[in-house]
Design an enzyme around this catalytic site. Structure first.
Site, short mmCIF file in Angstrom:
data_model
loop_
_atom_site.label_atom_id
_atom_site.label_comp_id
_atom_site.label_asym_id
_atom_site.label_seq_id
_atom_site.Cartn_x
_atom_site.Cartn_y
_atom_site.Cartn_z
N HIS A 49 0.85 -1.20 0.00
CA HIS A 49 0.00 0.00 0.00
C HIS A 49 0.88 1.25 0.00
CE1 HIS A 49 -3.79 -2.12 0.73
NE2 HIS A 49 -4.41 -0.95 0.62
N HIS A 56 -0.09 -2.63 9.34
CA HIS A 56 1.35 -2.60 9.09
C HIS A 56 2.07 -1.92 10.25
CE1 HIS A 56 1.81 -4.19 5.03
NE2 HIS A 56 0.73 -3.51 4.67
#
Length: 402
Positions: A156, A203
């Site tokens: 991402h 994350h």
């Protein structure tokens, strides 16, 4: 250096970011109060994190973390980061890429898509090579999608940097506009995407930082090459054979993980869309449909009139309906055909377990994604623009963008 990396990987750092943007961990508050008043209770609470009877500590910790409660105290950041994470999702790709080709600039679109797929392939491959887990207990994830995938590096973050900045680089070469304004938009885009992954607990800070640094390095190498490769691909008569061969090879020899994840299938989707778009551009060029403008860039931006806006909406609505239909029909037909070739029952295979040892299901899914999304890419660049031309709603400069 090791301590610094461990700090960036720390779940506690993720929680600090979440709390900074208005997420309240109810159980953390209660635990701190308990530890201040009753040390014995605190020790008892820590014991509850011991392995479950089946010995699966990670699964047990995940179950414990799901039982903890959080309160979203700032809805503004919650919705901003939900939007931010969608900028790296397949739904965004499926709308942004066709919209860009049909309504803005095909030459820039081809370069951006080629860079996007290259960056994604590197990032996805590294996930299954490095095999670092996503943030675990005591982090609470606000999103379940992609949880089974490994986390290092954050793709991402890689896409959140590569797409806006590649658009900026490639459009700046072709159009006259305020470059500083473009930089501001790109930085905001990238920041929101990166922070969203930490905010949602998907994350660690380390995943995001490495993803950004890796993308910067890759772009310094790929951007100049892609500028040259774009014209070579559409003009070389053997490009389709070369593209099909290379794409199949990188999918077949994709790094094997130690567990099943959707990473390889998602990578196949990205690669096949790119190949379809490039082959579509090659067909247009080889048929003589693409004729360059006599004037040289940078060009002035033509702001749309009401008529142009109406045609833009019409192209987008008709085109997206066709894309959705292509995915639905293509998936069903290609899945059935590949199953028939292998002599497997479609429904039984479709409902079977996702596992590395389930070779037949992996093969069928990779094949259907390659065929279906390759057709989506071809439709985006060649089939649908041809239909728009027949209907008289095409974008006038579409076939001049080489």
């Amino acid at each position: 250096m090791t301590n610094f990396v461990d700090f960036l990987k720390s779940p506690e750092l993720v929680i600090r970011v979440q709390e900074f943007f208005g997420i309240k961990y109810v159980h953390r508050k209660r635990k701190r109060a308990t530890s201040e008043t009753n040390e014995e209770n605190s020790e008892t609470e820590s014991v509850s994190l011991s392995p479950s009877p089946n010995g699966n500590l990670k699964k047990y910790e995940d179950e414990i973390s799901e039982q903890k409660k959080i309160i979203i105290q700032n809805k503004f950041w919650y919705y901003i980061f939900l939007l931010g994470t969608e900028l790296g999702d397949e739904a965004f790709y499926a709308t942004f890429i066709p919209f860009w080709f049909w309504n803005i600039d095909g030459a820039v679109g081809r370069r951006v898509v080629l860079l996007w797929s290259s960056i994604m392939y590197v990032g996805q491959s590294l996930k299954d090579i490095i095999r670092w887990e996503r943030p675990g207990f005591p982090v609470i994830r606000l999103q379940k999608k992609w949880s089974i995938e490994y986390g290092m590096p954050s793709t991402h973050a890689m896409v959140g940097f590569s797409i806006p900045f590649s658009v900026l680089i490639f459009t700046h070469q072709r159009y006259q506009y305020n470059f500083v304004f473009g930089i501001v938009i790109a930085v905001l885009w990238c920041t929101v995407v990166c922070l969203s992954r930490i905010y949602l607990g998907m994350h660690s800070v380390c995943d995001v930082v490495v993803g950004l640094l890796l993308t910067m390095v890759l772009m310094t190498v790929f951007v100049p090459l892609i500028d040259y490769a774009d014209f070579f691909i559409i003009s070389w008569k053997y490009s389709p054979l070369f593209l099909l061969f290379i794409s199949i090879m990188i999918i077949v020899y994709y790094p094997i993980s130690d567990k099943w994840t959707p990473t390889r299938g998602d990578t196949t989707t990205v690669v096949s869309v790119t190949i379809g778009i490039l082959i579509g551009a090659w067909i247009n060029y080889q048929l003589g449909n693409m004729i360059p403008l006599k004037s040289s860039p940078p060009y002035k931006i033509i702001w749309p009139t009401y008529t142009m806006l109406g045609l833009l909406l019409l192209r987008t609505i008709l085109g997206m309906c066709c894309i959705v239909a292509t995915i639905a029909i293509g998936k069903s037909i290609s899945y059935a055909i590949v199953c028939a070739i292998l002599g497997k029952d479609k429904n039984k295979l479709l409902n079977s377990e996702n596992h590395l040892n389930n070779k037949d299901k992996i093969f069928v899914e990779l094949c259907y994604k390659y065929l279906t999304y390759g057709l989506v890419g071809l439709s985006t660049q060649y089939l649908l623009p041809s239909a728009f031309k027949l209907l008289g709603i095409e974008r006038p400069n579409f076939y001049t963008e080489i």
